[in-house]
Design a protein around this motif. Structure first.
Motif, mmCIF file in Angstrom:
data_model
loop_
_atom_site.group_PDB
_atom_site.id
_atom_site.type_symbol
_atom_site.label_atom_id
_atom_site.label_comp_id
_atom_site.label_asym_id
_atom_site.label_seq_id
_atom_site.Cartn_x
_atom_site.Cartn_y
_atom_site.Cartn_z
ATOM 1 N N ALA A 121 1.047 -1.437 0.046
ATOM 2 C CA ALA A 121 0.010 -0.039 0.075
ATOM 3 C C ALA A 121 0.915 1.255 -0.112
ATOM 4 C CB ALA A 121 -1.040 -0.095 1.183
ATOM 5 N N PHE A 122 2.015 0.975 0.881
ATOM 6 C CA PHE A 122 2.983 2.340 0.601
ATOM 7 C C PHE A 122 3.512 2.562 -0.887
ATOM 8 C CE2 PHE A 122 7.553 2.999 0.775
ATOM 9 C CZ PHE A 122 7.633 4.456 1.166
ATOM 10 N N VAL A 123 4.025 1.751 -1.321
ATOM 11 C CA VAL A 123 4.595 1.619 -2.417
ATOM 12 C C VAL A 123 3.620 1.975 -3.577
ATOM 13 C CG1 VAL A 123 5.416 0.387 -4.681
ATOM 14 C CG2 VAL A 123 6.303 -0.041 -2.359
ATOM 15 N N GLU A 124 2.297 1.652 -3.607
ATOM 16 C CA GLU A 124 1.253 2.121 -4.345
ATOM 17 C C GLU A 124 1.031 3.774 -4.125
ATOM 18 O OE1 GLU A 124 -3.319 1.279 -5.409
ATOM 19 O OE2 GLU A 124 -2.245 -0.168 -4.437
ATOM 20 N N ARG A 125 0.838 4.235 -2.804
ATOM 21 C CA ARG A 125 0.731 5.520 -2.560
ATOM 22 C C ARG A 125 1.746 6.260 -2.941
ATOM 23 N NH1 ARG A 125 0.593 5.199 2.822
ATOM 24 N NH2 ARG A 125 2.586 6.002 3.043
ATOM 25 N N ILE A 126 2.911 5.983 -2.937
ATOM 26 C CA ILE A 126 4.269 6.613 -3.212
ATOM 27 C C ILE A 126 4.089 6.848 -4.902
ATOM 28 C CG2 ILE A 126 6.699 6.821 -3.686
ATOM 29 C CD1 ILE A 126 5.905 7.514 -0.528
ATOM 30 N N ASP A 127 4.096 5.601 -5.482
ATOM 31 C CA ASP A 127 3.778 5.666 -7.119
ATOM 32 C C ASP A 127 2.801 6.836 -7.475
ATOM 33 O OD1 ASP A 127 6.089 3.994 -7.274
ATOM 34 O OD2 ASP A 127 5.066 2.203 -7.862
ATOM 35 N N LYS A 128 1.838 6.870 -6.749
ATOM 36 C CA LYS A 128 0.604 7.559 -7.208
ATOM 37 C C LYS A 128 1.027 9.150 -7.163
ATOM 38 C CE LYS A 128 -3.423 4.441 -6.846
ATOM 39 N NZ LYS A 128 -4.557 4.321 -5.965
ATOM 40 N N ARG A 129 1.513 9.381 -5.941
ATOM 41 C CA ARG A 129 2.024 10.615 -5.692
ATOM 42 C C ARG A 129 3.110 11.243 -6.555
ATOM 43 N NH1 ARG A 129 2.172 15.767 -4.450
ATOM 44 N NH2 ARG A 129 3.356 16.576 -2.744
ATOM 45 N N ARG A 130 3.950 10.444 -6.975
ATOM 46 C CA ARG A 130 4.950 10.652 -7.751
ATOM 47 C C ARG A 130 4.577 10.916 -9.201
ATOM 48 N NH1 ARG A 130 9.692 6.511 -5.821
ATOM 49 N NH2 ARG A 130 10.391 7.575 -3.683
ATOM 50 N N LEU A 131 3.673 10.046 -9.584
ATOM 51 C CA LEU A 131 3.032 10.058 -11.020
ATOM 52 C C LEU A 131 2.267 11.345 -11.078
ATOM 53 C CD1 LEU A 131 2.582 6.349 -11.566
ATOM 54 C CD2 LEU A 131 3.953 7.791 -12.912
ATOM 55 N N LYS A 132 1.374 11.824 -10.166
ATOM 56 C CA LYS A 132 0.384 12.712 -10.143
ATOM 57 C C LYS A 132 1.427 14.145 -10.084
ATOM 58 C CE LYS A 132 -3.520 14.990 -9.607
ATOM 59 N NZ LYS A 132 -3.219 16.243 -10.412
ATOM 60 N N TYR A 133 2.350 14.090 -9.259
ATOM 61 C CA TYR A 133 3.162 15.492 -9.491
ATOM 62 C C TYR A 133 3.857 15.644 -10.977
ATOM 63 C CZ TYR A 133 6.617 19.052 -8.467
ATOM 64 O OH TYR A 133 7.312 20.161 -8.423
ATOM 65 N N GLY A 134 4.206 14.523 -11.401
ATOM 66 C CA GLY A 134 4.949 14.576 -12.658
ATOM 67 C C GLY A 134 3.867 14.652 -13.791
ATOM 68 N N GLU A 135 2.739 14.126 -13.809
ATOM 69 C CA GLU A 135 1.832 14.449 -14.588
ATOM 70 C C GLU A 135 1.283 16.010 -14.484
ATOM 71 O OE1 GLU A 135 -3.054 13.670 -14.878
ATOM 72 O OE2 GLU A 135 -1.774 12.044 -14.447
ATOM 73 N N ASP A 136 1.344 16.544 -13.475
ATOM 74 C CA ASP A 136 0.702 18.016 -13.251
ATOM 75 C C ASP A 136 2.048 18.924 -13.916
ATOM 76 O OD1 ASP A 136 -1.419 17.285 -11.967
ATOM 77 O OD2 ASP A 136 -0.680 18.031 -10.000
ATOM 78 N N LEU A 137 3.385 18.523 -13.620
ATOM 79 C CA LEU A 137 4.370 19.300 -14.392
ATOM 80 C C LEU A 137 4.334 19.194 -15.878
ATOM 81 C CD1 LEU A 137 7.292 18.509 -12.083
ATOM 82 C CD2 LEU A 137 5.931 20.847 -12.139
ATOM 83 N N LEU A 138 4.197 17.929 -16.317
ATOM 84 C CA LEU A 138 4.209 17.639 -17.725
ATOM 85 C C LEU A 138 2.964 18.250 -18.552
ATOM 86 C CD1 LEU A 138 5.704 14.184 -18.322
ATOM 87 C CD2 LEU A 138 6.686 16.165 -19.050
ATOM 88 N N THR A 139 1.797 18.411 -17.923
ATOM 89 C CA THR A 139 0.733 18.978 -18.545
ATOM 90 C C THR A 139 0.877 20.306 -18.812
ATOM 91 O OG1 THR A 139 -0.768 17.565 -17.303
ATOM 92 C CG2 THR A 139 -1.713 19.676 -18.085
ATOM 93 N N VAL A 140 1.774 21.109 -17.957
ATOM 94 C CA VAL A 140 2.019 22.526 -18.127
ATOM 95 C C VAL A 140 3.048 22.501 -19.199
ATOM 96 C CG1 VAL A 140 3.506 24.524 -17.310
ATOM 97 C CG2 VAL A 140 1.825 23.297 -15.737
#
Length: 186
Positions: A121-140
């Motif tokens: 559950a921890f790894v899944e949460r970390i992956d989601k957090r990192r991917l969401k942050y990266g997605e937000d940056l790349l969307t810009v």
């Protein structure tokens, strides 16, 4: 044991125990993450462990929280101080423990996750957090959220997967992968 002036034994902090756990996990794997082994590595008794943690499960939870802060949140906080999205991405890449640590615990956490649902559950949460942050940056950067989502997953899979190749991809080549990835954005 390290001794202070006057012969007194230097006490180990909670952070000392957590850093020792990260290093042990990265180098020797989860099976080496025992109280006895950690205490011996720190040159202290098990009593020092129980001064900071109630149990091995409590230590595991603290270790996961510590790694979340050090391996994700601190990096994102630093990256967010950049003036633009691409500079933020550059900071994330250059600060990422997968790239910067000689012995990154990323693979060990992922292997541990196959055996422990709390760690999974921890790894899944970390992956989601990192991917969401990266997605937000790349969307810009690219102007399209769906494309950004695809691209960040591709980059993340490359970075995480690089540790599974034997021999593992070196830091310089990982940064070269990233530079090529940025060229593909244009």
């Amino acid at each position: 044991m390290k001794q202070r002036k006057g012969g007194a034994v230097a006490r180990k902090t909670k952070a000392d125990w957590l850093e020792a756990g990260i290093e042990t996990l990265a180098v020797e794997g989860v099976d080496a993450l025992t109280i006895d082994r950690l205490a011996a590595g720190l040159g202290v008794t098990k009593g020092s462990f129980y001064h900071h943690f109630r149990s091995h499960a409590d230590y595991r939870d603290a270790l996961l929280d510590y790694w979340e802060q050090e391996g994700t949140e601190r990096i994102i906080a630093t990256a967010q101080t950049a003036d633009d999205a691409l500079t933020s991405m550059d900071r994330v890449m250059r600060l990422s423990p997968i790239v910067t640590r000689r012995n990154s615990p990323e693979l060990a956490f992922r292997a541990w996750a196959t055996r422990d649902p709390v760690v999974a559950a921890f790894v899944e949460r970390i992956d989601k957090r990192r991917l969401k942050y990266g997605e937000d940056l790349l969307t810009v950067v690219v102007g399209d959220r769906e494309r950004a989502r695809f691209l960040v997953r591709m980059l993340y899979a490359t970075i995480v997967g690089a540790g599974h190749i034997h021999p593992p991809v070196k830091r310089r080549q990982m940064l070269d992968f990233y530079e090529e990835f940025k060229r593909l954005l244009i």
